[in-house]
Design a protein around this motif. Structure first.
Motif, PDB file in Angstrom:
ATOM      1  N   GLY A  36       0.798  -1.221   0.000  1.00 50.13           N
ATOM      2  CA  GLY A  36       0.000   0.000   0.000  1.00 50.13           C
ATOM      3  C   GLY A  36       0.827   1.266   0.000  1.00 50.13           C
ATOM      4  O   GLY A  36       0.399   2.291  -0.544  1.00 50.13           O
ATOM      5  N   GLY A  40       0.116   4.022  -2.550  1.00 46.56           N
ATOM      6  CA  GLY A  40      -0.373   5.280  -1.986  1.00 46.56           C
ATOM      7  C   GLY A  40       0.467   6.462  -2.421  1.00 46.56           C
ATOM      8  O   GLY A  40      -0.064   7.546  -2.685  1.00 46.56           O
ATOM      9  N   VAL A  62      -9.687   7.478  -4.326  1.00 42.71           N
ATOM     10  CA  VAL A  62      -9.597   7.759  -2.892  1.00 42.71           C
ATOM     11  C   VAL A  62     -10.982   7.995  -2.308  1.00 42.71           C
ATOM     12  O   VAL A  62     -11.309   7.487  -1.223  1.00 42.71           O
ATOM     13  CB  VAL A  62      -8.682   8.980  -2.642  1.00 42.71           C
ATOM     14  CG1 VAL A  62      -8.725   9.389  -1.169  1.00 42.71           C
ATOM     15  CG2 VAL A  62      -7.249   8.665  -3.058  1.00 42.71           C
ATOM     16  N   ALA A 103      -3.919   1.881   0.695  1.00 46.70           N
ATOM     17  CA  ALA A 103      -3.277   2.819  -0.228  1.00 46.70           C
ATOM     18  C   ALA A 103      -4.037   4.136  -0.305  1.00 46.70           C
ATOM     19  O   ALA A 103      -3.425   5.216  -0.388  1.00 46.70           O
ATOM     20  CB  ALA A 103      -3.168   2.197  -1.613  1.00 46.70           C
ATOM     21  N   SER A 107      -2.288   7.479   0.861  1.00 44.89           N
ATOM     22  CA  SER A 107      -2.055   8.525  -0.138  1.00 44.89           C
ATOM     23  C   SER A 107      -2.412   9.897   0.410  1.00 44.89           C
ATOM     24  O   SER A 107      -1.722  10.892   0.149  1.00 44.89           O
ATOM     25  CB  SER A 107      -2.863   8.241  -1.409  1.00 44.89           C
ATOM     26  OG  SER A 107      -4.249   8.477  -1.210  1.00 44.89           O
TER      27      SER A 107
END
Length: 222
Positions: A36, A40, A62, A103, A107
């Protein structure tokens, strides 16, 4: 007193099975975190620097992940993908769902950390002859990692607990191990209590590691 003794005995008897499940829980959490993190970072960079449609696509990803329950995401990956001809084992499906979920949250952590680094840092790097990629790799990202560390540590702790949800696709991790013991013994309190204590111990250990890393990085920054 007899009831307490029974609970403690059932918890102790369940411990070997629970420890086997704990190994899988740790493996799931580490795999999702390790996979991840780069995903990310890619999503964060797309949102910050990619052309319009790519940035919007990353933002949509997202938004979808953050706006839907992880349990639903696990069902979509494991039970939904076979409708498209993609069949995954419980282990692969569980890791994939956890990775995609992690992720998205990672992020946002990394995007915020990158934005927290002042523009002057980049301008100083450019004045030294570094190009944009070198400035990001050598100047911005190391500082952003220091800023993001507490949130990244919290995400890993959350992942350890989130792995309990993959029990719904028959992965015999910690929670599923407790359920199987209960199915044999018909004594729920002890195994569930033991499982809760193991989750707590893992989270506490990760908190200690996180604090030590924060102290070490803060010394390096001073």
């Amino acid at each position: 007193m007899d009831t307490l003794t029974t609970i403690l005995q059932s918890a102790w008897a369940a411990l070997p099975a629970l420890l086997l499940g704990t190994r899988l829980t740790i493996g799931f959490a580490l795999a999702a975190m390790l996979l991840g993190l780069p995903l990310g970072l890619i999503v964060a960079m797309l949102r910050l620097y990619a052309p319009g449609w790519l940035a919007r696509l990353a933002a949509l990803y997202v938004s979808f992940i953050r706006g839907t329950p992880l349990l639903v995401q696990i069902f979509v990956v494991y039970y939904g993908l076979p409708s498209l001809g993609i069949t995954l084992s419980p282990l692969v499906g569980g890791v994939l769902a956890l990775t995609l979920n992690a992720a998205a949250y990672l992020s946002e952590t990394m995007r915020a950390a990158i934005l927290s680094i002042g523009r002057g840092q980049r301008e100083a790097a450019y004045s030294l002859g570094l190009n944009r990629r070198q400035a990001m790799q050598l100047i911005v990202l190391p500082q952003a990692a220091r800023v993001a560390l507490p949130s990244l540590g919290n995400s890993l702790i959350g992942l350890v607990k989130d792995t309990s949800l993959v029990s719904v696709i028959t992965v015999v991790e910690l929670l599923r191990s407790a359920q199987l013991v209960i199915a044999r013994t018909f004594e729920p309190f002890g195994p569930y209590l033991a499982a809760a204590l193991i989750y707590w111990a893992l989270s506490s250990l990760l908190e200690v590691v996180q604090r030590r890393l924060e102290v070490r990085l803060s010394r390096g920054a001073s």
